[in-house]
Design a protein around this motif. Structure first.
Motif, PDB file in Angstrom:
ATOM      1  N   ALA B 172       0.842  -1.194   0.000  1.00 27.68           N
ATOM      2  CA  ALA B 172       0.000   0.000   0.000  1.00 27.68           C
ATOM      3  C   ALA B 172       0.871   1.235   0.000  1.00 27.68           C
ATOM      4  O   ALA B 172       2.026   1.181   0.438  1.00 27.68           O
ATOM      5  CB  ALA B 172      -0.905   0.009   1.238  1.00 27.68           C
ATOM      6  N   ARG B 173       0.324   2.335  -0.532  1.00 27.06           N
ATOM      7  CA  ARG B 173       1.027   3.608  -0.430  1.00 27.06           C
ATOM      8  C   ARG B 173       0.064   4.663   0.072  1.00 27.06           C
ATOM      9  O   ARG B 173      -1.062   4.788  -0.419  1.00 27.06           O
ATOM     10  CB  ARG B 173       1.595   4.028  -1.783  1.00 27.06           C
ATOM     11  N   TRP B 174       0.494   5.394   1.089  1.00 26.97           N
ATOM     12  CA  TRP B 174      -0.250   6.545   1.562  1.00 26.97           C
ATOM     13  C   TRP B 174       0.746   7.675   1.772  1.00 26.97           C
ATOM     14  O   TRP B 174       1.948   7.494   1.544  1.00 26.97           O
ATOM     15  CB  TRP B 174      -1.026   6.230   2.853  1.00 26.97           C
ATOM     16  N   THR B 175       0.250   8.810   2.179  1.00 24.04           N
ATOM     17  CA  THR B 175       1.149   9.931   2.450  1.00 24.04           C
ATOM     18  C   THR B 175       0.892  10.391   3.877  1.00 24.04           C
ATOM     19  O   THR B 175      -0.066   9.939   4.531  1.00 24.04           O
ATOM     20  CB  THR B 175       0.909  11.121   1.495  1.00 24.04           C
ATOM     21  N   THR B 176       1.708  11.322   4.338  1.00 25.75           N
ATOM     22  CA  THR B 176       1.512  11.847   5.691  1.00 25.75           C
ATOM     23  C   THR B 176       0.252  12.711   5.752  1.00 25.75           C
ATOM     24  O   THR B 176      -0.176  13.110   6.829  1.00 25.75           O
ATOM     25  CB  THR B 176       2.732  12.672   6.157  1.00 25.75           C
ATOM     26  N   HIS B 178      -2.508  11.400   4.810  1.00 29.70           N
ATOM     27  CA  HIS B 178      -3.552  10.370   4.928  1.00 29.70           C
ATOM     28  C   HIS B 178      -3.355   9.577   6.212  1.00 29.70           C
ATOM     29  O   HIS B 178      -3.171   8.357   6.184  1.00 29.70           O
ATOM     30  CB  HIS B 178      -3.487   9.406   3.749  1.00 29.70           C
ATOM     31  N   GLN B 179      -3.412  10.270   7.344  1.00 29.31           N
ATOM     32  CA  GLN B 179      -3.054   9.602   8.598  1.00 29.31           C
ATOM     33  C   GLN B 179      -3.975   8.443   8.938  1.00 29.31           C
ATOM     34  O   GLN B 179      -3.527   7.409   9.414  1.00 29.31           O
ATOM     35  CB  GLN B 179      -3.076  10.623   9.740  1.00 29.31           C
ATOM     36  N   ASN B 180      -5.245   8.628   8.702  1.00 23.46           N
ATOM     37  CA  ASN B 180      -6.189   7.574   9.047  1.00 23.46           C
ATOM     38  C   ASN B 180      -6.025   6.344   8.155  1.00 23.46           C
ATOM     39  O   ASN B 180      -5.987   5.209   8.623  1.00 23.46           O
ATOM     40  CB  ASN B 180      -7.614   8.114   8.978  1.00 23.46           C
ATOM     41  N   GLU B 181      -5.893   6.596   6.857  1.00 20.18           N
ATOM     42  CA  GLU B 181      -5.691   5.491   5.911  1.00 20.18           C
ATOM     43  C   GLU B 181      -4.398   4.749   6.237  1.00 20.18           C
ATOM     44  O   GLU B 181      -4.329   3.518   6.165  1.00 20.18           O
ATOM     45  CB  GLU B 181      -5.631   6.022   4.471  1.00 20.18           C
ATOM     46  N   LEU B 182      -3.389   5.516   6.596  1.00 23.34           N
ATOM     47  CA  LEU B 182      -2.102   4.916   6.948  1.00 23.34           C
ATOM     48  C   LEU B 182      -2.251   4.011   8.161  1.00 23.34           C
ATOM     49  O   LEU B 182      -1.789   2.860   8.168  1.00 23.34           O
ATOM     50  CB  LEU B 182      -1.086   6.039   7.230  1.00 23.34           C
ATOM     51  N   LYS B 183      -2.923   4.526   9.162  1.00 20.99           N
ATOM     52  CA  LYS B 183      -3.137   3.747  10.387  1.00 20.99           C
ATOM     53  C   LYS B 183      -3.911   2.462  10.072  1.00 20.99           C
ATOM     54  O   LYS B 183      -3.547   1.374  10.538  1.00 20.99           O
ATOM     55  CB  LYS B 183      -3.922   4.598  11.393  1.00 20.99           C
ATOM     56  N   MET B 220       3.981  21.268   2.193  1.00 20.79           N
ATOM     57  CA  MET B 220       4.293  19.974   1.565  1.00 20.79           C
ATOM     58  C   MET B 220       3.150  18.986   1.771  1.00 20.79           C
ATOM     59  O   MET B 220       2.750  18.271   0.852  1.00 20.79           O
ATOM     60  CB  MET B 220       5.587  19.397   2.155  1.00 20.79           C
ATOM     61  N   VAL B 221       2.649  18.946   3.007  1.00 16.44           N
ATOM     62  CA  VAL B 221       1.576  17.991   3.298  1.00 16.44           C
ATOM     63  C   VAL B 221       0.323  18.339   2.482  1.00 16.44           C
ATOM     64  O   VAL B 221      -0.348  17.453   1.945  1.00 16.44           O
ATOM     65  CB  VAL B 221       1.266  17.962   4.815  1.00 16.44           C
ATOM     66  N   ARG B 222       0.046  19.642   2.356  1.00 16.90           N
ATOM     67  CA  ARG B 222      -1.111  20.046   1.537  1.00 16.90           C
ATOM     68  C   ARG B 222      -0.892  19.619   0.079  1.00 16.90           C
ATOM     69  O   ARG B 222      -1.797  19.160  -0.595  1.00 16.90           O
ATOM     70  CB  ARG B 222      -1.325  21.565   1.625  1.00 16.90           C
ATOM     71  N   TRP B 223       0.349  19.742  -0.357  1.00 17.04           N
ATOM     72  CA  TRP B 223       0.662  19.335  -1.730  1.00 17.04           C
ATOM     73  C   TRP B 223       0.444  17.825  -1.919  1.00 17.04           C
ATOM     74  O   TRP B 223      -0.096  17.373  -2.922  1.00 17.04           O
ATOM     75  CB  TRP B 223       2.111  19.728  -2.061  1.00 17.04           C
ATOM     76  N   PHE B 224       0.820  17.044  -0.900  1.00 18.02           N
ATOM     77  CA  PHE B 224       0.574  15.594  -0.965  1.00 18.02           C
ATOM     78  C   PHE B 224      -0.912  15.326  -1.144  1.00 18.02           C
ATOM     79  O   PHE B 224      -1.326  14.494  -1.944  1.00 18.02           O
ATOM     80  CB  PHE B 224       1.030  14.889   0.330  1.00 18.02           C
ATOM     81  N   ALA B 243       2.659   9.990 -13.704  1.00 20.87           N
ATOM     82  CA  ALA B 243       3.988  10.220 -13.121  1.00 20.87           C
ATOM     83  C   ALA B 243       4.050  11.508 -12.312  1.00 20.87           C
ATOM     84  O   ALA B 243       4.872  11.647 -11.413  1.00 20.87           O
ATOM     85  CB  ALA B 243       5.044  10.229 -14.214  1.00 20.87           C
ATOM     86  N   LYS B 244       3.184  12.432 -12.623  1.00 20.50           N
ATOM     87  CA  LYS B 244       3.188  13.705 -11.878  1.00 20.50           C
ATOM     88  C   LYS B 244       2.404  13.607 -10.577  1.00 20.50           C
ATOM     89  O   LYS B 244       2.411  14.533  -9.768  1.00 20.50           O
ATOM     90  CB  LYS B 244       2.575  14.805 -12.756  1.00 20.50           C
ATOM     91  N   LYS B 245       1.689  12.508 -10.409  1.00 18.41           N
ATOM     92  CA  LYS B 245       0.812  12.354  -9.237  1.00 18.41           C
ATOM     93  C   LYS B 245       1.404  11.375  -8.221  1.00 18.41           C
ATOM     94  O   LYS B 245       2.325  10.620  -8.542  1.00 18.41           O
ATOM     95  CB  LYS B 245      -0.554  11.810  -9.697  1.00 18.41           C
ATOM     96  N   ILE B 246       0.834  11.373  -7.020  1.00 15.11           N
ATOM     97  CA  ILE B 246       1.173  10.342  -6.035  1.00 15.11           C
ATOM     98  C   ILE B 246      -0.008   9.382  -6.011  1.00 15.11           C
ATOM     99  O   ILE B 246      -1.120   9.773  -5.643  1.00 15.11           O
ATOM    100  CB  ILE B 246       1.379  10.949  -4.635  1.00 15.11           C
TER     101      ILE B 246
END
Ligand code: TPP
Ligand code: SF4
Lengths: 383, 276
Positions: B172-176, B178-183, B220-224, B243-246
């Motif tokens: 899986a991939r999440w970003t900082t 997406h704290q809930n999804e990450l958890k 940065m987090v808003r950009w994520f 490629a430009k997206k996460i």
């Protein structure tokens, strides 16, 4: 089938090494194929599962020693086996095992280098690498077997020293000693000395100091052990800038080897107090000595020798003694002078130290060549 | 579990070493919350292995647990030895992108291929943070770093996809952001066996953000958040736009026999053959 039953066997050096490991309790092996060390991996792969142990071929030698280090922290005795190119890849991790006080055994079955060199041919070119191969202030423990019997005996000893001093130990073998077949006496397991690492008591917290060799917990035992190759205090907490913490740690780590040279550095010696010519040798090359002593004596030359069963730490004292008696010390090696310089240093000018070197094609220094050299040097007298 | 969650119950009484605004704080919170919600009141059933880098400092020695801080790139081999000899412990690896898929890439692929029973959490800050901002295998094309002063001329690696290809049971991939999804991903991964990989795209305001033109960590987090798309959303896009997206989400979730299962079965078989 459990551990090998006591008795007299006709084994290959590699098999003797593997069986010894199993007998002293090695239950984890990780390795990567390389001539002339592959037989050890193959034997471990066959034997370990039979007694509930794990043998795994990793993706390279770095991973192999990494897995052995992990297994050691999981409470197992672990071993890997390789040859020069793989030994080079392992150097960073050997330093890590030293710094983290992780007992483990690394077998280096030497072949002719540098680089890929002559992959199937014997050499003794890794002697200095085994001493100084990793970066930083390090003290190595390196054993040098010269027979199949010693592939057994010194493998047992390698594990015992690793466990006793919580440090990596190298069994520096060579193509000839690992591949030849000889008669071996396997003792009953009850007669084999087996040393296990000291375990902490409940409530202990200092696993990296306070004592010269601190107790070692395993992961999963509730000790919350923090292991790191960065400079750390007694409790495993990193101190990456404090000069005193670094000094204290690294001096203790070196001290626990250097303060016990008497126990660790094992030699076999003969007539060192009554000889004209001394020989200092080790590994497969040392097999020539036995044949030449008498022959030299019948020609009127008294020969004494020191055979290094431990290369590092280096046994300065006995070399000094030999140098006090002998006029000349010949150092035969299958490399272009490595232990030679160490003998010269330890002899402190008391005797003339003479190199004798041969490399290539796995050709050994023969007893005839050694005898000729002895007679030639005896005839020449002192320069 | 009546007490409220607090990271403190899992942490040693030491000051965390990360720069203000570093994504490592978010990763620690999300991970420990997942541990808490999975019912572990302490970390006694865990062993943490990490390499070298800022992200590798996450567990070591800060988690009140067994932790092995290894060499740069070598956490997975060490974790292999630990897990094989202590199959009942949860072995979790933390590391940066340089550590896990730069210098340690071969171990990552082979561990996924073997389906080694470990959870690898890779903090992808797209840069070598600890050494001061050099290009990483995950650095976006054209990004200026200290060793690519004219912009990176290489394309980044998709670690989560690679984990899938290599054979992972979970990726899986999440970003900082997406704290809930990450958890939730950590919770799910903790329940599974085999090789589990979670990539967390994270901010390194110190060594990446500044040079890449971000004002601060928050930006940065808003950009994520703005720049993330789900796997589903990629269906309508071409490769260049993707490629430009996460790309975030779960890339795989399956049950392939794991290394612990196959290796211990092999031992049983070897012992049976011996008896006959
Ligand atoms: C063998 C080796 N090479 C290089 C280094 C130097 N080094 C330390 S951390 C690091 C990279 C850190 O980047 P990453 O793994 O992405 O972690 P981050 O600091 O960004 O979290 C490097 C190259 C090292 N410690 N060991
Ligand atoms: S350098 Fe970057 S990754 Fe390292 S602690 Fe600072 S912000 Fe975090």
């Amino acid at each position: 089938m459990g551990t090998l039953k006591s008795g007299i066997y006709f084994l290959q050096g590699s098999e003797a090494c593997a069986e010894a490991a199993i007998m002293v309790g090695c239950r984890f092996f990780a390795g990567y194929p390389i001539t002339p060390a592959t037989e050890i991996a193959e034997h471990m792969a066959k034997r370990l599962p039979q007694i509930g142990g794990i043998a795994i071929q990793m993706e390279d030698e770095i991973a192999s020693i990494g897995a052995v280090i992990g297994a050691s922290w999981a409470g197992a005795k672990g071993m890997t086996a390789t040859s020069g190119p793989g030994f080079s890849l392992m150097q960073e991790s050997i330093g890590y095992a030293f710094m983290t006080e992780t007992p483990c055994v690394i077998v280096d079955v030497q072949r002719a280098g540098p680089s890929t060199g002559q992959a199937t041919k014997c050499g003794q070119g890794d002697v200095m690498q085994s001493r100084w191969g990793t970066h930083g202030d390090y003290s190595a423990v390196v054993l040098s077997p010269n027979s199949v019997q010693e592939m057994f005996d010194l493998t047992v000893r390698a594990f015992n020293l690793a466990e006793k001093y919580r440090t990596p130990v190298v069994l520096l073998s060579d193509e000839v000693t690992a591949h030849m077949r000889e008669r071996v006496v396997i003792p009953p397991i009850k007669k084999v000395e087996i040393i296990n690492r000291k375990k902490p008591k409940r409530g202990d917290k200092a696993f990296f100091g306070l004592e010269e060799v601190p107790p070692m917990p395993s992961v999963g035992e509730g000790f919350n052990v923090a292991v790191t190759g960065s400079t750390h205090n007694e409790y495993g907490i990193r101190f990456t800038a404090d000069p005193l913490v670094h000094r204290k740690l690294v001096e203790r780590l070196n001290g626990k080897i250097q303060n016990h040279i008497g126990e660790i550095a094992d030699v076999e010696s003969y007539k060192i107090d009554d000889c004209q010519i001394g020989i200092v040798s080790y590994g497969c090359t040392s097999r020539a000595i036995y044949d030449v002593i008498e022959a030299a004596e019948t020609k009127g030359v008294k020969v004494g020798y020191v055979r290094l069963k431990t290369l590092w730490p280096f046994p300065d004292e006995i070399i000094k003694k030999l140098a006090e008696t002998a006029n000349k010390i010949i150092v035969p090696e299958m490399n272009l002078r490595q232990i030679f310089y160490e003998v010269k240093r330890a002899a402190e000018g008391q005797a003339q130290v003479i190199p004798m070197n041969k490399i290539g094609g796995g050709e050994l220094i023969t007893p005839e060549e050694l005898l000729d050299k002895i007679l030639e040097e005896a005839k020449k007298g002192n320069d | 579990m009546t007490e409220a969650f607090s990271v403190k119950q899992y942490l040693r009484d030491l000051k965390l070493p990360f720069c203000p605004g570093c994504g490592a704080f978010t990763v620690i919170n999300a991970f420990l919350k997942a541990v808490y919600e999975s019912g572990y009141t302490d970390l006694s059933k865990f062993v943490f292995c990490s390499g070298i880098g800022c992200s590798s400092w996450i567990p070591s020695p800060y988690f009140k647990a067994d932790s092995i801080h290894t060499l740069h790139g070598r956490s997975i081999p060490v974790a292999t030895g630990v897990k094989l000899m202590r199959p009942n412990l949860n072995v979790v690896v933390f590391g940066g992108d340089g550590d896990i898929v730069g210098i340690g890439l071969s171990h990552f692929i082979h561990a996924a291929r073997r389906n080694l029973d470990v959870l690898v959490i890779m903090v992808n800050n797209m840069i070598y943070g600890m050494t001061g901002g050099q290009v990483a295998p995950t650095t976006p094309f054209k990004t200026k770093t200290t060793t690519t002063p004219y912009g990176s001329f290489e394309h980044p690696l998709d670690a989560a996809k690679l984990a899938v290809t290599a054979g992972a049971n979970y990726a899986a991939r999440w970003t900082t952001a997406h704290q809930n999804e990450l958890k939730e991903a950590v919770k799910k991964a903790l329940e599974m066996k085999g090789f589990r990989f979670i990539e967390v795209v994270s901010q390194c305001p110190t060594a990446f953000g500044r040079r890449a033109g971000f004002k601060d960590a928050g930006e940065m987090v808003r950009w994520f958040k703005v720049n993330s798309i789900t796997i589903k959303q990629t269906k309508n896009l071409n490769e260049e736009d993707i490629a430009k997206k996460i790309v975030v989400g779960e890339f795989i979730q399956k049950r392939r026999p794991t290394l612990i299962e196959t290796i211990y079965n092999t031992i049983k078989e070897a012992q049976k053959t011996e008896e006959n």
